[in-house]
Design a protein around this motif. Structure first.
Motif, PDB file in Angstrom:
ATOM      1  N   UNK A 188       0.849  -1.196   0.000  1.00  0.00           N
ATOM      2  CA  UNK A 188       0.000   0.000   0.000  1.00  0.00           C
ATOM      3  C   UNK A 188       0.884   1.245   0.000  1.00  0.00           C
ATOM      4  N   UNK A 189       0.629   2.125  -0.947  1.00  0.00           N
ATOM      5  CA  UNK A 189       1.373   3.374  -1.081  1.00  0.00           C
ATOM      6  C   UNK A 189       0.451   4.536  -0.729  1.00  0.00           C
ATOM      7  N   UNK A 190       0.865   5.346   0.230  1.00  0.00           N
ATOM      8  CA  UNK A 190       0.047   6.467   0.713  1.00  0.00           C
ATOM      9  C   UNK A 190       0.853   7.751   0.588  1.00  0.00           C
ATOM     10  N   UNK A 191       0.208   8.812   0.134  1.00  0.00           N
ATOM     11  CA  UNK A 191       0.842  10.132   0.185  1.00  0.00           C
ATOM     12  C   UNK A 191       0.071  11.009   1.151  1.00  0.00           C
ATOM     13  N   UNK A 192       0.775  11.912   1.813  1.00  0.00           N
ATOM     14  CA  UNK A 192       0.144  12.720   2.864  1.00  0.00           C
ATOM     15  C   UNK A 192       0.815  14.078   2.972  1.00  0.00           C
ATOM     16  N   UNK A 193       0.044  15.018   3.517  1.00  0.00           N
ATOM     17  CA  UNK A 193       0.588  16.319   3.851  1.00  0.00           C
ATOM     18  C   UNK A 193       0.685  17.267   2.668  1.00  0.00           C
ATOM     19  N   UNK A 194       1.222  18.461   2.904  1.00  0.00           N
ATOM     20  CA  UNK A 194       1.384  19.460   1.852  1.00  0.00           C
ATOM     21  C   UNK A 194       2.737  19.297   1.155  1.00  0.00           C
ATOM     22  N   UNK A 195       2.952  20.075   0.126  1.00  0.00           N
ATOM     23  CA  UNK A 195       4.305  20.255  -0.404  1.00  0.00           C
ATOM     24  C   UNK A 195       4.690  21.715  -0.210  1.00  0.00           C
ATOM     25  N   UNK A 196       5.978  21.975  -0.246  1.00  0.00           N
ATOM     26  CA  UNK A 196       6.501  23.345  -0.125  1.00  0.00           C
ATOM     27  C   UNK A 196       7.316  23.677  -1.370  1.00  0.00           C
ATOM     28  N   UNK A 197       7.001  24.804  -1.984  1.00  0.00           N
ATOM     29  CA  UNK A 197       7.706  25.235  -3.186  1.00  0.00           C
ATOM     30  C   UNK A 197       8.511  26.489  -2.859  1.00  0.00           C
ATOM     31  N   UNK A 198       9.849  26.400  -2.873  1.00  0.00           N
ATOM     32  CA  UNK A 198      10.685  27.509  -2.401  1.00  0.00           C
ATOM     33  C   UNK A 198      10.575  28.759  -3.269  1.00  0.00           C
ATOM     34  N   UNK A 199      10.459  29.892  -2.590  1.00  0.00           N
ATOM     35  CA  UNK A 199      10.477  31.201  -3.242  1.00  0.00           C
ATOM     36  C   UNK A 199      11.870  31.822  -3.128  1.00  0.00           C
ATOM     37  N   UNK A 200      12.458  31.656  -1.970  1.00  0.00           N
ATOM     38  CA  UNK A 200      13.846  32.029  -1.712  1.00  0.00           C
ATOM     39  C   UNK A 200      14.312  31.162  -0.550  1.00  0.00           C
ATOM     40  N   UNK A 201      15.509  31.322  -0.016  1.00  0.00           N
ATOM     41  CA  UNK A 201      15.986  30.410   1.038  1.00  0.00           C
ATOM     42  C   UNK A 201      15.174  30.421   2.329  1.00  0.00           C
ATOM     43  N   UNK A 202      14.305  31.415   2.540  1.00  0.00           N
ATOM     44  CA  UNK A 202      13.547  31.476   3.795  1.00  0.00           C
ATOM     45  C   UNK A 202      12.032  31.448   3.585  1.00  0.00           C
ATOM     46  N   UNK A 203      11.564  31.497   2.351  1.00  0.00           N
ATOM     47  CA  UNK A 203      10.125  31.546   2.098  1.00  0.00           C
ATOM     48  C   UNK A 203       9.727  30.441   1.118  1.00  0.00           C
ATOM     49  N   UNK A 205       5.908  28.574  -0.904  1.00  0.00           N
ATOM     50  CA  UNK A 205       4.470  28.486  -1.116  1.00  0.00           C
ATOM     51  C   UNK A 205       4.003  27.115  -0.645  1.00  0.00           C
ATOM     52  N   UNK A 206       2.869  27.081   0.057  1.00  0.00           N
ATOM     53  CA  UNK A 206       2.368  25.803   0.570  1.00  0.00           C
ATOM     54  C   UNK A 206       0.851  25.910   0.749  1.00  0.00           C
ATOM     55  N   UNK A 207       0.278  24.965   1.452  1.00  0.00           N
ATOM     56  CA  UNK A 207      -1.153  25.012   1.758  1.00  0.00           C
ATOM     57  C   UNK A 207      -1.370  24.562   3.199  1.00  0.00           C
ATOM     58  N   UNK A 208      -2.630  24.469   3.601  1.00  0.00           N
ATOM     59  CA  UNK A 208      -2.941  24.258   5.017  1.00  0.00           C
ATOM     60  C   UNK A 208      -3.064  22.789   5.412  1.00  0.00           C
ATOM     61  N   UNK A 209      -2.722  21.877   4.536  1.00  0.00           N
ATOM     62  CA  UNK A 209      -2.847  20.460   4.872  1.00  0.00           C
ATOM     63  C   UNK A 209      -1.973  20.092   6.078  1.00  0.00           C
ATOM     64  N   UNK A 210      -2.565  19.350   7.017  1.00  0.00           N
ATOM     65  CA  UNK A 210      -1.828  18.906   8.203  1.00  0.00           C
ATOM     66  C   UNK A 210      -1.246  17.512   8.031  1.00  0.00           C
ATOM     67  N   UNK A 211      -1.746  16.760   7.046  1.00  0.00           N
ATOM     68  CA  UNK A 211      -1.300  15.383   6.854  1.00  0.00           C
ATOM     69  C   UNK A 211      -2.054  14.364   7.681  1.00  0.00           C
ATOM     70  N   UNK A 212      -3.012  14.803   8.492  1.00  0.00           N
ATOM     71  CA  UNK A 212      -3.671  13.885   9.428  1.00  0.00           C
ATOM     72  C   UNK A 212      -4.457  12.780   8.712  1.00  0.00           C
ATOM     73  N   UNK A 213      -5.122  13.125   7.596  1.00  0.00           N
ATOM     74  CA  UNK A 213      -5.901  12.106   6.895  1.00  0.00           C
ATOM     75  C   UNK A 213      -4.985  11.031   6.326  1.00  0.00           C
ATOM     76  N   UNK A 214      -3.910  11.448   5.673  1.00  0.00           N
ATOM     77  CA  UNK A 214      -2.983  10.480   5.096  1.00  0.00           C
ATOM     78  C   UNK A 214      -2.286   9.638   6.139  1.00  0.00           C
TER      79      UNK A 214
END
Length: 400
Positions: A188-203, A205-214
């Motif tokens: 069984x393969x499961x994916x969970x949580x958000x991803x993060x897309x870097x804008x610069x070394x400290x920032x 883009x992401x979303x509000x997923x907590x990963x709890x369902x996965x």
């Protein structure tokens, strides 16, 4: 299937206590050695004599009853058994179990248990939906308890909604599944949580997923005997026991991990909330604030679920649709476009079904157009329900 298994059944004080008689009877007919514990409130609804006759054993009601053949009754019943089942589990006994209160025989047995514990909630809908009750159920999940139900329907008080104890046959099936896991040997393969897309070394883009369902899906699948690989974006959750965890950050990293593990998978549960877009260019240094407006150019991320749908051969592929409107329409479109076997849809703007909460309200939609709407439940209970549907579908499709 249950021959020789020792099962302690705890009965708390709710109208659903009468259902426990059918459960005990079913356990005995399947060969289990059943010992029953009743609270004082439970005895207001049904007499111990009923359970004594059905189980063929003494019914335990008083922690200080010296007539019991065991020297330390609560220790014996808590530890010399293969499983402890609490059915019905009222809001009161759930609160005691979650917070370590031991003021009667049943709550003391739960606290002393070093065996698996199965909790079958039963209570008024408003009580079940109370955030404190939901927090207690989630805490028991995190402590390793298995939660069965509740169902939704008309309750004894006349209310309609979640809180109705699972039917005895459903609890019996869950117990059989515990002793003979239905996903044993299944990859069984499961994916969970958000991803993060870097804008610069400290920032980023992401979303509000907590990963709890996965994470609850991965945990439930492992408990049912599955060989689980969990591909997780950045979350603040402990890894489920018995699960191979692959940590990723960006959508491309998640894509690569999913593709690397896809061919070996029998069931794929794509619960991650992957960022749809990423910055076209990530700055090598921190972007400094100035008085000018900043224009951010975005490009699309790869559609991992659609890619898996194109590669699918023997796999059962399940997607998730987190929407804020036109739930069924969008979910059905996604199911068709991405070649899914089923999709789990929810309205994240609905109370009790959004991001970073411990409950969910979902509708499972199948390729043939059938739907199954689940009431508000803990995410662990939702995970178990989803796996019930997936295993039934897999058995029908492949005879496994």
């Amino acid at each position: 299937m249950l021959t020789g298994k020792k099962i302690t059944v705890g009965i708390a004080g709710g109208i659903a206590a009468y259902k426990a008689a059918e459960l005990v009877s079913g356990l005995v007919k399947n060969g289990a050695d059943v010992r029953v514990v009743m609270t004082a409130s439970a005895r207001e609804f049904i007499q111990p004599l009923t359970f004594s006759a059905l189980s063929g054993n003494t019914v335990y009601t008083d922690m200080f009853d010296s007539s019991h053949r065991y020297g330390v009754t609560h220790i014996e019943l808590a530890q010399n058994a293969d499983l402890l089942v609490v059915a019905p589990a009222t809001a009161n006994i759930i609160a005691k179990a979650a917070n370590g209160i031991a003021d009667d025989l049943l709550s003391t047995i739960i606290l002393a248990a070093n065996i698996p514990v199965m909790i079958c909630p039963a209570m008024n809908t408003v009580m079940y939906n109370n955030p404190v009750v939901q927090q207690n159920i989630e805490k028991l999940c995190q402590l390793g308890c298995r939660i069965v139900g509740p169902n939704s329907g008309i309750l004894a008080c006349g209310a309609k909604g979640p809180g109705r104890m699972s039917e005895p046959r459903e609890i019996l099936q869950a117990i059989k599944r515990f002793f003979a896991p239905d996903l044993a040997g299944v990859n069984i393969l499961v994916s969970a949580g958000p991803t993060r897309e870097p804008l610069d070394p400290v920032r980023y883009l992401t979303n509000r997923s907590s990963g709890k369902m996965g994470y609850n899906l991965a945990r439930a699948a492992a408990e049912r005997g599955g060989n689980v690989v969990l591909v997780s974006g950045p979350v603040n959750l402990p890894p489920p026991a018995g699960v191979e965890l692959i940590k990723v950050e960006t959508a491309e990293q998640m894509r690569r991990a999913m593709l690397d593990n896809f061919s070996a998978a029998d069931i794929v549960l794509k619960a991650a909330a992957v960022a749809d877009y990423r910055p076209k260019h990530a700055a090598g240094e921190k972007i400094k604030k100035n008085d000018d407006a900043v224009a951010l150019q975005l490009v699309k991320n790869p559609d991992i679920l659609a890619e898996l749908g194109q590669l699918k051969k023997h796999q059962i592929l399940v997607g998730f649709a987190a929407e804020t409107g036109n739930i069924q329409e969008y979910a059905r479109k996604k199911l068709e476009q991405k070649n899914l076997d089923m999709i789990v849809a929810n309205n994240v703007s609905e109370e009790g079904a959004g991001f970073d909460v411990d409950t969910n309200i979902v509708t499972i939609i199948y390729r043939n157009g059938d739907m199954k709407k689940l009431p508000r439940m803990s995410k662990y209970a939702v995970a178990q329900s989803i796996l019930d549907e997936v295993t039934a579908y897999r058995s029908e499709r492949f005879g496994k």
